[in-house]
Design an enzyme around this catalytic site. Structure first.
Site, PDB file in Angstrom:
ATOM      1  N   HIS A 263      39.881  39.210  51.756  1.00 42.71           N
ATOM      2  CA  HIS A 263      40.439  38.026  52.063  1.00 42.71           C
ATOM      3  C   HIS A 263      39.909  37.491  53.331  1.00 42.71           C
ATOM      4  O   HIS A 263      39.808  38.373  54.377  1.00 42.71           O
ATOM      5  CB  HIS A 263      41.837  37.988  51.983  1.00 42.71           C
ATOM      6  N   ASP A 313      44.645  37.652  43.134  1.00 33.64           N
ATOM      7  CA  ASP A 313      43.973  37.489  42.106  1.00 33.64           C
ATOM      8  C   ASP A 313      43.958  38.997  41.031  1.00 33.64           C
ATOM      9  O   ASP A 313      43.773  38.933  39.968  1.00 33.64           O
ATOM     10  CB  ASP A 313      42.472  36.987  42.210  1.00 33.64           C
TER      11      ASP A 313
HETATM   12  N1  COA Z   1      34.475  44.406  47.473  1.00 30.26           N
HETATM   13  C1  COA Z   1      34.003  45.212  48.448  1.00 30.26           C
HETATM   14  N2  COA Z   1      33.568  44.812  49.510  1.00 30.26           N
HETATM   15  C2  COA Z   1      34.458  43.725  49.934  1.00 30.26           C
HETATM   16  C3  COA Z   1      35.075  42.930  49.194  1.00 30.26           C
HETATM   17  C4  COA Z   1      35.080  43.070  47.809  1.00 30.26           C
HETATM   18  N3  COA Z   1      35.897  42.397  47.051  1.00 30.26           N
HETATM   19  N4  COA Z   1      35.364  41.926  50.021  1.00 30.26           N
HETATM   20  C5  COA Z   1      34.692  42.016  51.046  1.00 30.26           C
HETATM   21  N5  COA Z   1      33.898  43.052  50.856  1.00 30.26           N
HETATM   22  C6  COA Z   1      33.323  43.728  52.197  1.00 30.26           C
HETATM   23  C7  COA Z   1      32.163  42.976  52.385  1.00 30.26           C
HETATM   24  O1  COA Z   1      31.073  43.603  51.689  1.00 30.26           O
HETATM   25  C8  COA Z   1      31.606  42.921  53.945  1.00 30.26           C
HETATM   26  O2  COA Z   1      31.006  44.452  54.017  1.00 30.26           O
HETATM   27  P1  COA Z   1      30.234  44.739  55.347  1.00 30.26           P
HETATM   28  O3  COA Z   1      30.656  44.108  56.493  1.00 30.26           O
HETATM   29  O4  COA Z   1      29.997  46.251  55.340  1.00 30.26           O
HETATM   30  O5  COA Z   1      28.951  43.948  54.781  1.00 30.26           O
HETATM   31  C9  COA Z   1      33.102  42.966  54.429  1.00 30.26           C
HETATM   32  O6  COA Z   1      34.065  43.470  53.660  1.00 30.26           O
HETATM   33  C10 COA Z   1      33.504  41.222  54.793  1.00 30.26           C
HETATM   34  O7  COA Z   1      33.027  40.481  53.841  1.00 30.26           O
HETATM   35  P2  COA Z   1      32.744  39.169  53.426  1.00 30.26           P
HETATM   36  O8  COA Z   1      32.432  38.867  52.214  1.00 30.26           O
HETATM   37  O9  COA Z   1      32.040  38.514  54.790  1.00 30.26           O
HETATM   38  O10 COA Z   1      34.179  38.435  53.677  1.00 30.26           O
HETATM   39  P3  COA Z   1      34.558  36.956  53.511  1.00 30.26           P
HETATM   40  O11 COA Z   1      35.799  36.612  54.523  1.00 30.26           O
HETATM   41  O12 COA Z   1      33.221  36.011  53.763  1.00 30.26           O
HETATM   42  O13 COA Z   1      35.023  36.661  52.263  1.00 30.26           O
HETATM   43  C11 COA Z   1      36.164  36.917  50.209  1.00 30.26           C
HETATM   44  C12 COA Z   1      36.345  36.792  51.538  1.00 30.26           C
HETATM   45  C13 COA Z   1      37.436  36.807  49.380  1.00 30.26           C
HETATM   46  C14 COA Z   1      35.270  35.996  49.529  1.00 30.26           C
HETATM   47  C15 COA Z   1      35.585  38.444  49.796  1.00 30.26           C
HETATM   48  O14 COA Z   1      36.440  39.127  50.301  1.00 30.26           O
HETATM   49  C16 COA Z   1      35.251  38.356  48.091  1.00 30.26           C
HETATM   50  O15 COA Z   1      33.851  38.160  47.932  1.00 30.26           O
HETATM   51  N6  COA Z   1      36.086  39.170  47.385  1.00 30.26           N
HETATM   52  C17 COA Z   1      35.828  39.005  45.992  1.00 30.26           C
HETATM   53  C18 COA Z   1      36.125  37.713  45.292  1.00 30.26           C
HETATM   54  C19 COA Z   1      37.583  37.429  45.226  1.00 30.26           C
HETATM   55  O16 COA Z   1      38.536  38.250  44.929  1.00 30.26           O
HETATM   56  N7  COA Z   1      38.118  36.283  45.692  1.00 30.26           N
HETATM   57  C20 COA Z   1      39.304  35.878  45.746  1.00 30.26           C
HETATM   58  C21 COA Z   1      39.703  35.561  47.127  1.00 30.26           C
HETATM   59  S1  COA Z   1      41.579  35.266  46.955  1.00 30.26           S
END
Ligand code: COA
Length: 376
Positions: A263, A313
């Site tokens: 998140h 979720d």
């Molecule tokens: N699974 C595995 N790794 C994850 C992850 C996940 N669901 N969510 C974040 N990470 C990791 C990323 O790979 C990244 O690692 P790194 O720094 O080694 O590359 C780090 O955590 C930061 O992730 P990032 O995508 O840059 O964070 P964000 O703040 O931009 O994105 C979300 C937030 C929610 C979009 C992201 O956590 C995600 O894609 N989650 C899955 C989709 C989801 O559940 N969405 C519902 C949100 S309520």
């Protein structure tokens, strides 16, 4: 060319782009408040219309106010005359979120007051659309399965009535209560991506329906609202507890995201996930117990390997599945809840409006010469 002073934040992380009275996401502590009230109390003691009233009007309703408001919502459930005919013309294989985006946009043409941006008109639209959305989703679901839509039943509350319109059967109190809690807990969440879209759209002085249509399009993405559908698809693909470890390790080894984890704001567990873990545990019994067990195992591995927590979720996916919602309908049920938050944000934005227009930092080539077409 002189370089302008700008500060860039990828994904607008850390940028405060609005002030709001609606909800407070306390990311460090893992707490969520609507109008200053902790969500745990709302989920435990109240029903969805009470949260709608709170978000729209800013305070908890008195008994007569809540009765009046609930009646207003109940009366507004029916779709406009002639709307079902149009819904029937949509392709049956349309993803339900694409249907919802189209149908809400279409609803504007049934509202003679669609462009009215006064607070009064926006309140009426917010209440009406929040009441109609379950009818719309249930009708689409039945039509695509070749069944006739079921008319709303005024004797049932908002959540129970949706489950009834979906299946044609009155739901168990436990299923209706679980859905009601879901609707309460997802109703608002600071400046999440879809709410931001809604605010950006109406800040141009476009109309309410355009704001909600933008929001639905944004919610549809896997990184936002569709994560609940993707999480459930993952549980189904894994299928049994013994296969969880290899599946999750495979995802992580391939740098794939595990849906329902991570998140932008919460640095600890999403407080809504805490509530849904308990609801999932209570509800997923008998053959459904394996969905809860698979979730627990995935959460244990992801926390151990990546030190990230699950979000709303994750556990809510098995709850929606157990109460009988088709998997590709999950995100529309999210929209059924968030529509009240979007509506309240639209009203808040327009009460003190300014165009939302950030800057882009130009990082392309400079001082290029124009080469005539015949010499390229
Ligand atoms: N699974 C595995 N790794 C994850 C992850 C996940 N669901 N969510 C974040 N990470 C990791 C990323 O790979 C990244 O690692 P790194 O720094 O080694 O590359 C780090 O955590 C930061 O992730 P990032 O995508 O840059 O964070 P964000 O703040 O931009 O994105 C979300 C937030 C929610 C979009 C992201 O956590 C995600 O894609 N989650 C899955 C989709 C989801 O559940 N969405 C519902 C949100 S309520």
């Amino acid at each position: 060319m002189q370089k302008e002073e700008t500060s860039f934040s990828k994904g607008l992380e850390g940028v405060v782009a609005a002030q709001t009275f609606l909800s407070h996401v306390a990311g460090q502590e893992g707490r969520l408040f609507y109008r200053g009230l902790e969500i745990y109390d709302l989920a435990k003691y109240s029903a969805f219309p009470e949260t709608c009233y709170l978000l729209l009007y800013g305070n908890l309703a008195t008994k007569p106010e809540l009765d009046r408001f609930t009646q207003e919502m109940t009366r507004a459930r029916a779709l406009p005359e002639g709307f079902l005919g149009l819904l029937k013309t949509l392709p049956k294989n349309l993803h339900p979120m694409a249907m919802l985006r189209t149908a809400v946009s279409l609803l504007a043409s049934f509202d003679p007051d669609a462009d009215n941006l006064s607070r009064e008109a926006l309140l009426a639209k917010g209440i009406r659309l929040t009441s109609q959305m379950p009818t719309l989703i249930a009708a689409f679901e039945r039509l695509r399965r070749g069944k006739e839509p079921v008319a709303p039943d005024a004797s049932l509350d908002h959540a129970a009535n949706f489950l009834y319109m979906l299946s044609g059967n009155r739901p168990s109190p436990a299923h209706a209560k679980a859905l009601d809690a879901y609707l309460i807990l997802l109703a608002d969440h600071g400046l999440n991506a879809s709410t931001f879209s809604a605010r950006v759209t109406v800040a141009t002085l476009s109309d309410y329906y355009s704001g909600i249509t933008s929001a639905i399009g944004t919610l549809k993405g896997d990184l936002h609202g569709s994560a609940n559908q993707r999480a459930m698809e993952m549980f189904l693909e894994i299928g049994e507890i013994g296969k969880v470890e290899a599946y999750v390790q495979g995802l992580l080894a391939n740098h794939k995201k595990v849906m329902g984890f991570g998140h932008r704001i919460y640095k600890t567990e999403d407080p809504r996930a805490t509530v849904f873990r308990q609801i999932a545990k209570d509800l997923c019994t008998g053959p459904a117990e394996k969905w809860y067990q698979i979730s627990e195992k995935i959460a244990e591995i992801v926390q151990r390997e990546k030190k990230i927590y699950c979000n709303v979720d994750f556990y809510s996916a098995s709850v929606l599945y157990t109460i009988g919602i088709p998997v590709d309908l999950f995100t529309t049920v999210f929209a059924m809840s968030r529509v009240i938050g979007w509506s309240a944000h639209i009203i808040e934005q327009l009460a003190d409006n300014r165009l939302i227009r950030p800057q882009a930092e130009y990082v392309g080539p400079v001082n290029q010469s124009y080469v005539p077409l015949e010499r390229r």
